[in-house]
Motif scaffolding. Sequence first.
Motif, short mmCIF file in Angstrom:
data_model
loop_
_atom_site.label_atom_id
_atom_site.label_comp_id
_atom_site.label_asym_id
_atom_site.label_seq_id
_atom_site.Cartn_x
_atom_site.Cartn_y
_atom_site.Cartn_z
N ALA A 277 0.82 -1.21 0.00
CA ALA A 277 0.00 0.00 0.00
C ALA A 277 0.85 1.26 0.00
O ALA A 277 0.45 2.29 -0.55
N LEU A 278 2.02 1.20 0.60
CA LEU A 278 2.87 2.39 0.70
C LEU A 278 3.31 2.87 -0.68
O LEU A 278 3.40 4.07 -0.93
N ALA A 279 3.56 1.93 -1.57
CA ALA A 279 3.93 2.31 -2.94
C ALA A 279 2.69 2.58 -3.79
O ALA A 279 2.66 3.52 -4.58
N ALA A 280 1.66 1.76 -3.60
CA ALA A 280 0.46 1.88 -4.43
C ALA A 280 -0.26 3.21 -4.20
O ALA A 280 -0.86 3.77 -5.13
N LEU A 284 -1.32 9.12 -4.33
CA LEU A 284 -2.56 9.70 -3.82
C LEU A 284 -2.26 10.66 -2.68
O LEU A 284 -2.87 11.74 -2.57
N LEU A 285 -1.33 10.28 -1.82
CA LEU A 285 -0.99 11.13 -0.68
C LEU A 285 -0.24 12.39 -1.10
O LEU A 285 -0.31 13.41 -0.42
N LEU A 289 -5.28 15.16 -3.32
CA LEU A 289 -6.08 14.66 -2.20
C LEU A 289 -5.40 14.86 -0.86
O LEU A 289 -6.00 14.63 0.19
N ALA A 290 -4.12 15.22 -0.87
CA ALA A 290 -3.40 15.41 0.38
C ALA A 290 -3.99 16.58 1.17
O ALA A 290 -4.54 17.53 0.60
N ALA A 291 -3.87 16.51 2.49
CA ALA A 291 -4.45 17.56 3.34
C ALA A 291 -3.82 18.91 3.09
O ALA A 291 -4.46 19.95 3.29
N SER A 336 4.31 12.52 6.71
CA SER A 336 5.12 13.34 5.80
C SER A 336 4.26 14.08 4.78
O SER A 336 4.71 15.07 4.19
N HIS A 337 3.04 13.60 4.56
CA HIS A 337 2.12 14.26 3.61
C HIS A 337 0.95 14.94 4.33
O HIS A 337 -0.06 15.24 3.69
N ASP A 338 1.11 15.15 5.64
CA ASP A 338 0.06 15.82 6.43
C ASP A 338 -1.28 15.11 6.30
O ASP A 338 -2.34 15.77 6.29
#
Length: 375
Positions: A277-280, A284-285, A289-291, A336-338
Amino acid sequence: MLDESLLDTPEALAEADRRALLRGAAEAGARVRTAARHAAEAGVHDLKPDGRPRAVLIAGPGAAATCAADLLGTLAGAGSPVIRLAPTGVAPAAGALRWELPGWAGSVDLLLITTPDGTEPSLSLLAEQAYRRGVSVAAVAPPNTPLAEAVAGAHGLFVPLATAPYEHDEPLAASAPGVLWALLTPLLALLDRVGLLTAPPDALQKVADRLDQVAERCGPAIATYGNPAKTLASELSDALPLIWTEGTSAGPAGRRFAAALAELSGTPAVVAELPEALAAHSALLAGRLAASADPDDFFRDRVEEPPALHARVVLLRDRPLGGLTAAPAARELALSHDTPMSELEPEPGGELETLAELIAITDFAAVYLALASRS
């Protein structure tokens, strides 16, 4: 928008719950006990199997059948493959769906039919086709239906579906909490009897007890600050859930959660297992869509403009894990991506118990999100 005040008003929740979804979630433990009793009365424990089936085929409509196949396949492991027979057809209606046995199915295989309806003509034909080809047949469905008659004609095992009186008023949602446990419990008992997985009567009793414990923690009378399901529903308001799972049994629980969110509340979600999931989902992060992707959100008109949709990670772990775990890396990536993160980890127990706890909490959360979003 989520009406958070409704979450802490049990009377308003009851009024909004026209499909009795909360009641079904609260009565999941009782449903397991009733379904286990129906399985015993149908003769599951008296079966004398010759050995494990070469393959287990599962046919049935909706998310409950899909989740049951997913769960059983995970629990069975590599002993015998568990294969869901996906339907075809022009519409998701009982008379339009079609199921077919694969060409290789024969006398060493087992066909399981699961449906909360029982009027699907193609499922009755499937039972007859299995009988002609020597495939053993078992079904869980409402009694006094065409499917019940077809299974009897095929000399198969029929277990009546454990339902509640209030569910007879209108068609059941495939993701309704009570439907899953009513369909799944007899199948667990059956596959335990044929040696494909371990689910003896005492294990099913522990599952029912764990579901009762979750209902006490997550029921409508428990305030949001002390209720993990209400808290999760509130956190997922106006969010795109990225459901990350860790541990063998957490995978089916995460996929079940995504299906329930989509069907019950109209909330889209994406699911992946750690560590992949971390790579997939890293793109997105890091994307819009990131905060932190909307720096002008501070100046948004809170009354006229809807909030921007941002990702929120939901980490499901099926038990406290020793040894290798990707959870720290998952937390670090989200931070790291809030991106905010919600975590669910069940109390220690057997595989079935911890799996049941994850499913029950997320079922409650999906129902709360559905009710509070539509008020």
